[in-house]
Design an enzyme around this catalytic site. Structure first.
Site, mmCIF file in Angstrom:
data_model
loop_
_atom_site.group_PDB
_atom_site.id
_atom_site.type_symbol
_atom_site.label_atom_id
_atom_site.label_comp_id
_atom_site.label_asym_id
_atom_site.label_seq_id
_atom_site.Cartn_x
_atom_site.Cartn_y
_atom_site.Cartn_z
ATOM 1 N N MET A 259 0.745 -1.330 -0.037
ATOM 2 C CA MET A 259 -0.194 0.282 -0.128
ATOM 3 C C MET A 259 1.114 1.188 0.095
ATOM 4 O O MET A 259 0.536 2.357 0.442
ATOM 5 C CB MET A 259 -1.130 -0.008 0.957
ATOM 6 C CG MET A 259 -1.830 -1.340 1.293
ATOM 7 S SD MET A 259 -3.153 -1.181 1.912
ATOM 8 C CE MET A 259 -2.367 -0.559 3.755
ATOM 9 N N GLU B 287 12.302 0.099 5.310
ATOM 10 C CA GLU B 287 13.135 -0.934 5.284
ATOM 11 C C GLU B 287 12.445 -2.718 4.818
ATOM 12 O O GLU B 287 12.659 -3.563 4.156
ATOM 13 C CB GLU B 287 13.913 -1.323 6.297
ATOM 14 C CG GLU B 287 15.294 -1.229 5.545
ATOM 15 C CD GLU B 287 16.072 -1.308 4.487
ATOM 16 O OE1 GLU B 287 16.798 -2.815 3.496
ATOM 17 O OE2 GLU B 287 16.146 -0.301 4.182
ATOM 18 N N HIS C 278 9.277 -3.190 3.270
ATOM 19 C CA HIS C 278 9.112 -3.727 1.791
ATOM 20 C C HIS C 278 10.490 -3.610 1.281
ATOM 21 O O HIS C 278 10.439 -4.526 0.018
ATOM 22 C CB HIS C 278 8.735 -2.218 0.850
ATOM 23 C CG HIS C 278 7.080 -2.196 2.240
ATOM 24 N ND1 HIS C 278 7.484 -1.139 2.868
ATOM 25 C CD2 HIS C 278 6.294 -2.732 2.478
ATOM 26 C CE1 HIS C 278 5.322 -0.959 3.524
ATOM 27 N NE2 HIS C 278 5.406 -1.683 2.684
ATOM 28 N N VAL D 247 11.178 -7.448 9.323
ATOM 29 C CA VAL D 247 12.694 -6.620 9.715
ATOM 30 C C VAL D 247 12.196 -5.755 10.846
ATOM 31 O O VAL D 247 11.175 -4.510 10.700
ATOM 32 C CB VAL D 247 12.641 -5.528 8.362
ATOM 33 C CG1 VAL D 247 13.735 -4.861 8.243
ATOM 34 C CG2 VAL D 247 13.227 -6.625 6.733
ATOM 35 N N SER E 18 4.238 0.520 8.080
ATOM 36 C CA SER E 18 3.959 2.748 7.098
ATOM 37 C C SER E 18 3.185 3.332 8.622
ATOM 38 O O SER E 18 3.588 4.361 8.310
ATOM 39 C CB SER E 18 3.504 2.150 5.786
ATOM 40 O OG SER E 18 3.321 1.130 5.440
HETATM 41 O O1 PAF Z 1 -0.165 -5.307 3.374
HETATM 42 C C1 PAF Z 1 -0.225 -4.933 2.826
HETATM 43 O O2 PAF Z 1 0.301 -3.995 2.651
HETATM 44 C C2 PAF Z 1 -2.232 -5.252 2.196
HETATM 45 O O3 PAF Z 1 -2.700 -6.071 2.999
HETATM 46 C C3 PAF Z 1 -1.989 -5.540 0.844
HETATM 47 C C4 PAF Z 1 -1.393 -7.412 1.062
HETATM 48 C C5 PAF Z 1 -0.714 -5.260 -0.278
HETATM 49 C C6 PAF Z 1 -3.776 -5.635 -0.388
HETATM 50 O O4 PAF Z 1 -3.875 -4.779 -0.126
#
Ligand code: PAF
Length: 287
Positions: free
Chosen positions: A30, A35, A37, A177, A187
């Site tokens: 989203m 870090e 991600h 992490v 986030s």
């Molecule tokens: O984990 C997330 O950021 C969200 O739940 C996802 C998997 C991108 C679905 O919107």
């Protein structure tokens, strides 16, 4: 690196890549990358010929009084980070393209797995997640998709959905992490004041406490949970949503700790809801 906004353009690009024999690795997010991600993206880079990142704040997984409107969004910032780890394509659709007027189809993993923990406190949340992930898989056509284990229940639900629907996607879970002081990256950490940020360490300290008790021979889940609750409640701005010890696969509560046990936490610090989890025994698959 290219940013694609249209669902139909993204799908035709990905179908063409598959036809050309390319292996597609996919990290759905989203946005407001951190870090955690980036660790998924680095692993995706290793596993695929083409690395796709989606950035979409999915409205169907937020409840009415949740933070959909305030969720942090900054595509330029995310694009710079994505480029630094070798992303090839960013898919950043508009909500009206993903869910056009009259949209009616939802994917729902039914039963206990989505009724407990976050499923109990966020009704409809997992239905929104499984719906958007199914749509993203259909558009991006990945061979492999990577998710963080911080969202432990989400990962279990997505694995279940992928299996039940025979989706030809390998789902990979990656370790949490943490900041150097132990706070799990999220986030939503951006919402915390300095003092709340300090109080939020109660979550990772809870894992240390519970693991210490188990290492000392404690196996009674209720006693461990009581200790963890007192540690969290000692911080003035915390409010516990849940503290549970569950089986790593079924997510059902376990009265006695064993190698499959995971401590799962959801705690509000001020208005910010944070989650964390970890296995309680060194022999468990760790997160
Ligand atoms: O984990 C997330 O950021 C969200 O739940 C996802 C998997 C991108 C679905 O919107």
């Amino acid at each position: 690196m290219e940013i694609i906004r249209s669902t139909s353009e993204m799908q035709s690009r990905c179908l063409a890549l598959r036809e050309a024999g390319k292996r597609i690795a996919f990290v759905p997010t989203m946005g407001w990358l951190h870090e955690g991600h980036l660790s998924l993206l680095r692993e995706g880079r290793r596993r695929g010929d083409v690395l796709v990142l989606s950035i979409f704040v999915n409205p169907t997984q937020f409840g009415e009084n949740e933070d959909f409107d305030s969720y942090p969004r900054d595509l330029d910032r995310d694009a710079a980070l994505a480029e630094s780890v070798g992303v090839d394509l960013i898919f950043a659709p508009e909500a009206a393209d993903m869910y056009p007027r009259g949209y009616r189809t939802f994917v729902d993993v039914t039963g206990p797995m989505t009724e407990v923990l976050c499923g109990a406190s966020r009704p409809g949340h997992f239905r929104g997640v499984t719906t958007v992930v199914t749509k993203l898989f259909t558009i991006v056509q990945p061979h492999v998709a990577l998710f963080g284990q911080k969202d432990f229940q989400q990962l279990a639900v997505i694995r279940r959905m992928t299996g039940d629907l025979n989706l030809p996607v390998e789902v990979v879970g990656m370790p949490i992490v943490r900041e150097t002081d132990g706070l799990a990256m999220s986030s939503r950490n951006v919402y915390l004041t300095d003092d709340q940020r300090r109080q939020a360490l109660a979550l990772s300290r809870s894992l240390d406490l519970a693991r210490g008790l188990v290492a000392a021979g404690e196996r009674d889940s209720a006693r461990i949970i009581t200790e963890v609750r007192s540690l969290i409640e000692a911080e003035p701005e915390t409010r516990i949503d849940y503290v549970n010890i569950c089986h790593q696969d079924s997510l059902q509560e376990q009265p006695e700790v064993d190698a499959d046990s995971v401590l799962l936490l959801a705690v509000f610090v001020g208005q910010t809801r944070l989650i964390d989890n970890g296995h309680l025994m060194a022999t468990g698959r760790d997160s």
